[in-house]
Design a protein around this motif. Structure first.
Motif, PDB file in Angstrom:
ATOM      1  N   PRO A 181      -0.729   7.282  12.313  1.00  0.00           N
ATOM      2  CA  PRO A 181       0.013   6.318  11.499  1.00  0.00           C
ATOM      3  C   PRO A 181       1.025   7.010  10.594  1.00  0.00           C
ATOM      4  CG  PRO A 181      -2.238   6.603  10.675  1.00  0.00           C
ATOM      5  CD  PRO A 181      -2.161   7.311  11.987  1.00  0.00           C
ATOM      6  N   GLN A 182       2.116   6.310  10.332  1.00  0.00           N
ATOM      7  CA  GLN A 182       3.186   6.849   9.497  1.00  0.00           C
ATOM      8  C   GLN A 182       3.255   6.119   8.155  1.00  0.00           C
ATOM      9  OE1 GLN A 182       5.063   9.583  10.861  1.00  0.00           O
ATOM     10  NE2 GLN A 182       3.309   9.395  12.246  1.00  0.00           N
ATOM     11  N   SER A 183       2.135   5.553   7.744  1.00  0.00           N
ATOM     12  CA  SER A 183       2.075   4.876   6.448  1.00  0.00           C
ATOM     13  C   SER A 183       0.655   5.000   5.921  1.00  0.00           C
ATOM     14  CB  SER A 183       2.434   3.390   6.592  1.00  0.00           C
ATOM     15  OG  SER A 183       1.445   2.719   7.361  1.00  0.00           O
ATOM     16  N   SER A 184       0.491   4.829   4.615  1.00  0.00           N
ATOM     17  CA  SER A 184      -0.855   4.865   4.032  1.00  0.00           C
ATOM     18  C   SER A 184      -1.666   3.668   4.527  1.00  0.00           C
ATOM     19  CB  SER A 184      -0.780   4.868   2.500  1.00  0.00           C
ATOM     20  OG  SER A 184      -0.199   6.082   2.057  1.00  0.00           O
ATOM     21  N   ALA A 208       0.831  -1.207   0.000  1.00  0.00           N
ATOM     22  CA  ALA A 208       0.000   0.000   0.000  1.00  0.00           C
ATOM     23  C   ALA A 208       0.864   1.254   0.000  1.00  0.00           C
ATOM     24  CB  ALA A 208      -0.937  -0.004   1.199  1.00  0.00           C
ATOM     25  N   GLU A 209       2.107   1.138   0.462  1.00  0.00           N
ATOM     26  CA  GLU A 209       3.005   2.292   0.461  1.00  0.00           C
ATOM     27  C   GLU A 209       3.579   2.497  -0.940  1.00  0.00           C
ATOM     28  OE1 GLU A 209       2.895   4.021   3.086  1.00  0.00           O
ATOM     29  OE2 GLU A 209       4.436   5.517   2.663  1.00  0.00           O
ATOM     30  N   LYS A 210       3.823   1.400  -1.627  1.00  0.00           N
ATOM     31  CA  LYS A 210       4.391   1.510  -2.980  1.00  0.00           C
ATOM     32  C   LYS A 210       3.319   1.876  -3.997  1.00  0.00           C
ATOM     33  CE  LYS A 210       8.190  -1.611  -2.063  1.00  0.00           C
ATOM     34  NZ  LYS A 210       8.231  -3.027  -1.680  1.00  0.00           N
ATOM     35  N   ALA A 211       2.114   1.316  -3.843  1.00  0.00           N
ATOM     36  CA  ALA A 211       1.031   1.536  -4.816  1.00  0.00           C
ATOM     37  C   ALA A 211      -0.068   2.348  -4.145  1.00  0.00           C
ATOM     38  CB  ALA A 211       0.506   0.191  -5.319  1.00  0.00           C
ATOM     39  N   PHE A 212       0.068   3.672  -4.194  1.00  0.00           N
ATOM     40  CA  PHE A 212      -0.830   4.566  -3.463  1.00  0.00           C
ATOM     41  C   PHE A 212      -2.296   4.323  -3.823  1.00  0.00           C
ATOM     42  CE2 PHE A 212      -3.103   8.593  -2.933  1.00  0.00           C
ATOM     43  CZ  PHE A 212      -2.827   8.880  -1.606  1.00  0.00           C
TER      44      PHE A 212
END
Lengths: 327, 327
Positions: B148-151, B92-96
């Protein structure tokens, strides 16, 4: 600089547009004051004539729940976005689907349009004290978990989280400001559960009797419209470093009781006005209103430079100066 | 009782389906154990043969980001929903866009389908320790604000908020469980940033050398897959009164260091296995991993009956018993 204001025909939206026109400049992504070349105002309500008199203003009416309409708003990408459009608390509670469309999907469409525009605009999101509720400590800190007790509050916390993530990703430079109860609002009494805090001042000052649904000892956390608009502009102009990674802040407000407000009405408008208030507590209203917090530790608001009204009298005077009909 | 399991072909999904088949019953909306008549498993991955051997199981492959597909899952409305499907943290972080589609819109589509079904199913949502991050106190309470620090973490907190609101509205009886780092996972090493906590046990026990990207003193908050599955079922079966208005809980985990895990490998698998670990710290991995909290006060988890593994040795033994290849 191009500015986009959603909900631009709302009560705060109009005040914000007037304030921006009056200033003529705004600190944006460059970090320095820049002339405002254009303000695009959008709303579902039709444009009023007055604010459009200025040549820098234009209006595009429509529904931000429609992604194609939102695309149109970004035909020329703004560098500054003030997102005020929302289906308000009572409305979003009564109309479940419409609330999610306007407040969740509408916000998502704007964030997506800003991301695709690729120019990393400053994005001011108006959140609310109603993101807090349920069991709360006597003093609410910036680190307090938000457990909203309404769909409106839920949609607004979600907006805060999205603004944080889109900011962390570098798509926008976001800032979410949680509005206290905005009082005293001008105009006609509304059906909002927080309306008492405005009506209890405005109606007596207009010479109208007012049946208060809350008790003299019931308290609210208030901010005048004038200070709220100042706060949204400060929220836009303040440097990103003051915000840190979490781009949400509870705005500074003033905690006061209904009795405090009536006393200020007496001082500012005379004892005859204050005597127009009658106490007729309404359990439905009180059950909602008394669960909202009234005491916050304002570390972050102070760091960003957000200030509350100095006194209850200032709240009442700001109404008299800014909104009360002149004879 | 009909049960729907999303992500049913994932690592935890398969274990959950096996556990449900093994039990044959589940406490649901009636408050009493009911026979499981049917489990509908959905996933984007193709169905594996083994779990479908049971006649109570069926599989429908597709993407929950597609609302029409989700409608199909509710052709016969389930009384129990375990929503495990997600595009995981790294993905999910790589593919927004794909992350928001699967994790935000997918969850919304499921909640909407449950709302329209109108039968108020119990809805277990799997959230994550990655909803916490940024500046945190040494001990994280149930009232801690999630930043949170990520999507992925963002999408999961949003899911928690939606589950709370849909529950408050009476559309579902929701329960969101925040998973600690699940370790020890069987199978091949993954690219997840938390993979070290599994790999550092599994690889040496398989006789493979392992280059640890974290230091011996680096800590994690761990839960074995066996306990995680028990917890999801307890989360489903526990009475609504134990949850209160806020339907989210941080699951009980065990805080331990990488050195603790290696020591347990030595005790459970012999010193030769433990010696296969080499320390080769990776700043990228450590920067993420060391921001996750490892100390929680577990008032709510305890109230609901969620238990951690009793010891690091139990975590390692659970892997050996449940997942390690037999010679």
């Amino acid at each position: 600089m191009r500015v986009l204001v959603t909900g631009g025909e709302g009560y705060l939206g109009r005040k914000l547009v007037n304030a921006l026109v009056g200033r003529g400049e705004l600190v944006g992504p460059s970090g320095k004051p820049e002339a405002i070349d254009h303000i695009l105002l959008t709303d579902m309500a039709p444009a009023t004539a007055a604010p459009l008199a200025d040549s820098r203003l234009s209006y595009l009416g429509g529904d931000i729940a429609d992604p194609a309409f939102v695309e149109n708003l970004f035909a020329e990408p703004p560098q500054a976005i003030f997102h005020l459009a929302a289906l308000m608390s009572g409305g979003a509670e009564k109309a479940f689907e419409a609330g999610y469309k306007a407040n969740l999907h509408g916000t998502l469409h704007l964030l997506e349009a800003a991301r695709r525009a690729g120019n990393v605009p400053r994005f001011v999101f108006t959140s609310t004290i109603a993101t807090f509720g349920g069991e709360l400590p006597d003093l609410v800190l910036d680190t307090q978990r938000q457990t909203p007790q309404s769909s409106y509050g839920t949609q607004k916390v979600i907006g805060e989280l999205l603004v944080n993530d889109y900011t962390r990703r570098g798509f926008i430079d976001g800032r979410s400001l949680r509005l206290p109860i905005i009082a005293v609002r001008g105009g006609a009494p509304s059906t909002a559960t927080s309306a008492w805090a405005s009506d209890i001042v405005r109606e007596p000052l207009l010479g109208h009797a007012y049946a208060s649904p809350v008790l003299p000892t019931d308290r609210g956390y208030l901010l005048s419209p004038r200070r709220a608009i100042e706060g949204l502009i400060i929220g836009h102009e303040s440097a990103a470093e003051r915000w840190g990674g979490d781009r949400s802040v509870m705005m500074a407000g003033l905690a006061c009781s209904a009795a405090d407000l009536v006393a200020a009405v007496g001082r500012q408008g005379g004892s005859a006005a204050a005597e127009l208030v009658e106490w007729t507590p309404d359990p439905f209203i009180r059950d909602i209103v008394t669960t909202w917090p009234t005491a916050f530790r304002l570390d972050k608001a102070t760091r960003i430079g957000l200030a509350p009204d100095a006194s209850v009298d200032e709240i009442v005077r700001n109404y008299i100066e800014d909104d009360a009909p002149t004879a």
